[in-house]
Write a protein that holds these residues in place. Structure first.
Motif, PDB file in Angstrom:
ATOM      1  N   ILE A  85      14.008  33.596  -5.690  1.00 15.90           N
ATOM      2  CA  ILE A  85      14.574  33.791  -5.034  1.00 15.90           C
ATOM      3  C   ILE A  85      14.022  33.969  -3.164  1.00 15.90           C
ATOM      4  N   PHE A  86      12.617  34.365  -3.638  1.00 18.56           N
ATOM      5  CA  PHE A  86      12.446  34.864  -1.786  1.00 18.56           C
ATOM      6  C   PHE A  86      11.399  33.509  -1.844  1.00 18.56           C
ATOM      7  N   LEU A  87      11.173  32.937  -2.490  1.00 16.89           N
ATOM      8  CA  LEU A  87      10.446  31.661  -2.450  1.00 16.89           C
ATOM      9  C   LEU A  87      11.411  30.595  -2.172  1.00 16.89           C
ATOM     10  N   SER A  88      12.718  30.722  -2.774  1.00 16.61           N
ATOM     11  CA  SER A  88      13.291  29.729  -2.577  1.00 16.61           C
ATOM     12  C   SER A  88      13.303  29.051  -1.005  1.00 16.61           C
ATOM     13  N   ALA A  89      13.578  30.508  -0.557  1.00 19.09           N
ATOM     14  CA  ALA A  89      13.656  30.925   1.801  1.00 19.09           C
ATOM     15  C   ALA A  89      12.822  28.973   2.253  1.00 19.09           C
ATOM     16  N   VAL A  90      11.085  28.963   1.280  1.00 22.30           N
ATOM     17  CA  VAL A  90       9.977  27.990   2.081  1.00 22.30           C
ATOM     18  C   VAL A  90      10.945  27.112   2.063  1.00 22.30           C
ATOM     19  N   SER A  91      11.812  26.718   0.842  1.00 23.54           N
ATOM     20  CA  SER A  91      11.987  25.568   0.624  1.00 23.54           C
ATOM     21  C   SER A  91      12.951  25.069   1.713  1.00 23.54           C
ATOM     22  N   ALA A  92      13.793  25.585   2.619  1.00 26.71           N
ATOM     23  CA  ALA A  92      14.523  25.738   3.404  1.00 26.71           C
ATOM     24  C   ALA A  92      13.930  24.436   3.957  1.00 26.71           C
ATOM     25  N   GLY A  93      12.914  24.649   4.344  1.00 31.82           N
ATOM     26  CA  GLY A  93      12.083  23.173   5.398  1.00 31.82           C
ATOM     27  C   GLY A  93      12.360  21.695   5.276  1.00 31.82           C
ATOM     28  N   ALA A  94      12.937  21.398   3.481  1.00 29.50           N
ATOM     29  CA  ALA A  94      12.834  20.286   2.614  1.00 29.50           C
ATOM     30  C   ALA A  94      14.058  19.524   3.466  1.00 29.50           C
ATOM     31  N   ASP A  95      14.962  20.414   4.171  1.00 30.27           N
ATOM     32  CA  ASP A  95      15.899  19.902   4.832  1.00 30.27           C
ATOM     33  C   ASP A  95      16.542  19.528   6.044  1.00 30.27           C
ATOM     34  N   PRO A  96      16.863  18.251   6.804  1.00 30.23           N
ATOM     35  CA  PRO A  96      16.816  18.225   8.017  1.00 30.23           C
ATOM     36  C   PRO A  96      17.548  18.515   9.161  1.00 30.23           C
ATOM     37  N   ILE A  97      18.446  19.977   8.685  1.00 26.20           N
ATOM     38  CA  ILE A  97      19.262  20.601   9.097  1.00 26.20           C
ATOM     39  C   ILE A  97      18.186  20.905  10.520  1.00 26.20           C
ATOM     40  N   GLU A  98      17.251  21.653  10.091  1.00 27.38           N
ATOM     41  CA  GLU A  98      16.739  22.483  11.046  1.00 27.38           C
ATOM     42  C   GLU A  98      16.502  21.719  12.593  1.00 27.38           C
ATOM     43  N   LEU A  99      15.812  19.914  12.893  1.00 27.76           N
ATOM     44  CA  LEU A  99      15.933  19.643  12.755  1.00 27.76           C
ATOM     45  C   LEU A  99      17.044  18.703  14.012  1.00 27.76           C
ATOM     46  N   PRO A 100      17.342  19.250  14.503  1.00 27.59           N
ATOM     47  CA  PRO A 100      18.656  18.955  15.527  1.00 27.59           C
ATOM     48  C   PRO A 100      18.602  17.664  16.415  1.00 27.59           C
ATOM     49  N   GLU A 101      17.048  17.784  16.907  1.00 27.10           N
ATOM     50  CA  GLU A 101      16.838  17.145  18.251  1.00 27.10           C
ATOM     51  C   GLU A 101      16.733  15.368  17.264  1.00 27.10           C
ATOM     52  N   LYS A 102      16.754  15.641  16.048  1.00 23.57           N
ATOM     53  CA  LYS A 102      16.143  14.173  15.233  1.00 23.57           C
ATOM     54  C   LYS A 102      17.720  13.923  14.787  1.00 23.57           C
TER      55      LYS A 102
ATOM     56  N   GLY B 255      14.502   7.994   4.779  1.00 23.20           N
ATOM     57  CA  GLY B 255      13.444   7.595   3.597  1.00 23.20           C
ATOM     58  C   GLY B 255      12.852   8.343   3.999  1.00 23.20           C
ATOM     59  N   LEU B 256      12.374   8.982   4.930  1.00 27.00           N
ATOM     60  CA  LEU B 256      11.605  10.539   4.157  1.00 27.00           C
ATOM     61  C   LEU B 256      12.093  11.778   3.750  1.00 27.00           C
ATOM     62  N   ILE B 257      13.260  11.440   3.715  1.00 26.72           N
ATOM     63  CA  ILE B 257      14.488  12.347   3.239  1.00 26.72           C
ATOM     64  C   ILE B 257      13.799  11.750   1.510  1.00 26.72           C
ATOM     65  N   SER B 258      14.056  10.911   1.132  1.00 22.96           N
ATOM     66  CA  SER B 258      14.137  10.274  -0.222  1.00 22.96           C
ATOM     67  C   SER B 258      12.692  10.309  -0.492  1.00 22.96           C
ATOM     68  N   LEU B 259      11.658  10.041   0.028  1.00 27.08           N
ATOM     69  CA  LEU B 259      10.919  10.111  -0.681  1.00 27.08           C
ATOM     70  C   LEU B 259       9.908  11.802  -0.622  1.00 27.08           C
ATOM     71  N   SER B 260      10.712  12.558   0.208  1.00 29.76           N
ATOM     72  CA  SER B 260      10.317  13.925  -1.111  1.00 29.76           C
ATOM     73  C   SER B 260      10.699  14.007  -1.931  1.00 29.76           C
ATOM     74  N   ILE B 261      11.806  13.601  -2.208  1.00 28.40           N
ATOM     75  CA  ILE B 261      12.839  13.456  -3.127  1.00 28.40           C
ATOM     76  C   ILE B 261      11.956  13.121  -4.433  1.00 28.40           C
ATOM     77  N   PHE B 262      11.568  12.409  -3.639  1.00 29.41           N
ATOM     78  CA  PHE B 262      10.773  11.495  -5.368  1.00 29.41           C
ATOM     79  C   PHE B 262       9.537  12.470  -5.479  1.00 29.41           C
ATOM     80  N   LEU B 263       9.326  12.729  -4.739  1.00 26.00           N
ATOM     81  CA  LEU B 263       7.387  13.851  -4.840  1.00 26.00           C
ATOM     82  C   LEU B 263       8.032  14.901  -5.345  1.00 26.00           C
ATOM     83  N   GLU B 264       9.178  15.460  -5.349  1.00 33.57           N
ATOM     84  CA  GLU B 264      10.197  16.762  -6.324  1.00 33.57           C
ATOM     85  C   GLU B 264       9.958  16.285  -7.811  1.00 33.57           C
ATOM     86  N   VAL B 265      10.815  14.616  -7.265  1.00 33.02           N
ATOM     87  CA  VAL B 265      11.163  14.868  -8.600  1.00 33.02           C
ATOM     88  C   VAL B 265       9.863  14.224 -10.031  1.00 33.02           C
ATOM     89  N   VAL B 266       8.903  13.424  -9.160  1.00 30.18           N
ATOM     90  CA  VAL B 266       7.502  13.471  -9.802  1.00 30.18           C
ATOM     91  C   VAL B 266       6.768  14.436 -10.456  1.00 30.18           C
TER      92      VAL B 266
END
Length: 163
Positions: free
Chosen positions: A16-33, A41-52
């Motif tokens: 539960i506590f460590l899952s808050a760390v993984s919130a950085g994997a989502d582009p929601i926190e980057l409104p300027e982008k 593609g970068l989101i897909s690459l990070s998901i691919f790393l998760e799958v591996v």
């Protein structure tokens, strides 16, 4: 028996506590982008790393054929569900909503991985099915890897895109 219950409780609260760390994997926190093809593609690459990462953790367990496709299919469900959860909880503090959402994603992904490994025929039936705890742990570690990889990939993209 008591140590096993103690370990399970610690693992649950750590998840539960460590899952808050993984919130950085989502582009929601980057409104300027804006969500461009490069960011997708970068989101897909990070998901691919998760799958591996999940594949490596469960390498000595019984898995169905084309397990990597099953894992990618799970993300086709959980990622939009996560974004929908964030949209529903937009009045909540963003970090708190993302932490709860990622915690739910870890639980759902881990449970789906367990069910897939348990009930879909395996190519190697002599291996044991993974335990639910191992599947949840694989999902948690995979999401943390994804969370760490995404900002690094964004920084690399920004570095090379500006030159």
């Amino acid at each position: 028996m008591k140590t096993q219950i103690y370990f399970r409780r610690r693992a649950f609260f750590s998840a539960i506590f460590l899952s808050a760390v993984s919130a950085g994997a989502d582009p929601i926190e980057l409104p300027e982008k804006p969500i461009t093809p490069e960011i997708t593609g970068l989101i897909s690459l990070s998901i691919f790393l998760e799958v591996v990462c999940i594949l490596l953790i469960l390498r000595r367990s019984q898995k169905p054929r084309f397990f990597i496709l099953w894992l990618i299919g799970i993300h086709l469900f959980t990622y939009p569900a996560f974004l929908g959860f964030l949209w529903l909880e937009q009045n909540m503090r963003p970090a708190f909503a993302a932490g709860i959402g990622e915690g739910l994603v870890v639980l759902v992904e881990g449970t789906l991985i367990y069910l897939i490994c348990r009930f879909i025929p395996s190519a190697k039936s002599n291996l044991a099915s993974p335990l639910i705890v191992k599947c949840l742990l694989a999902s948690l570690i995979g999401n943390i890897i994804s969370a760490v990889a995404f900002p690094i990939l964004i920084a690399i993209h920004d570095r090379f895109a500006s030159t």
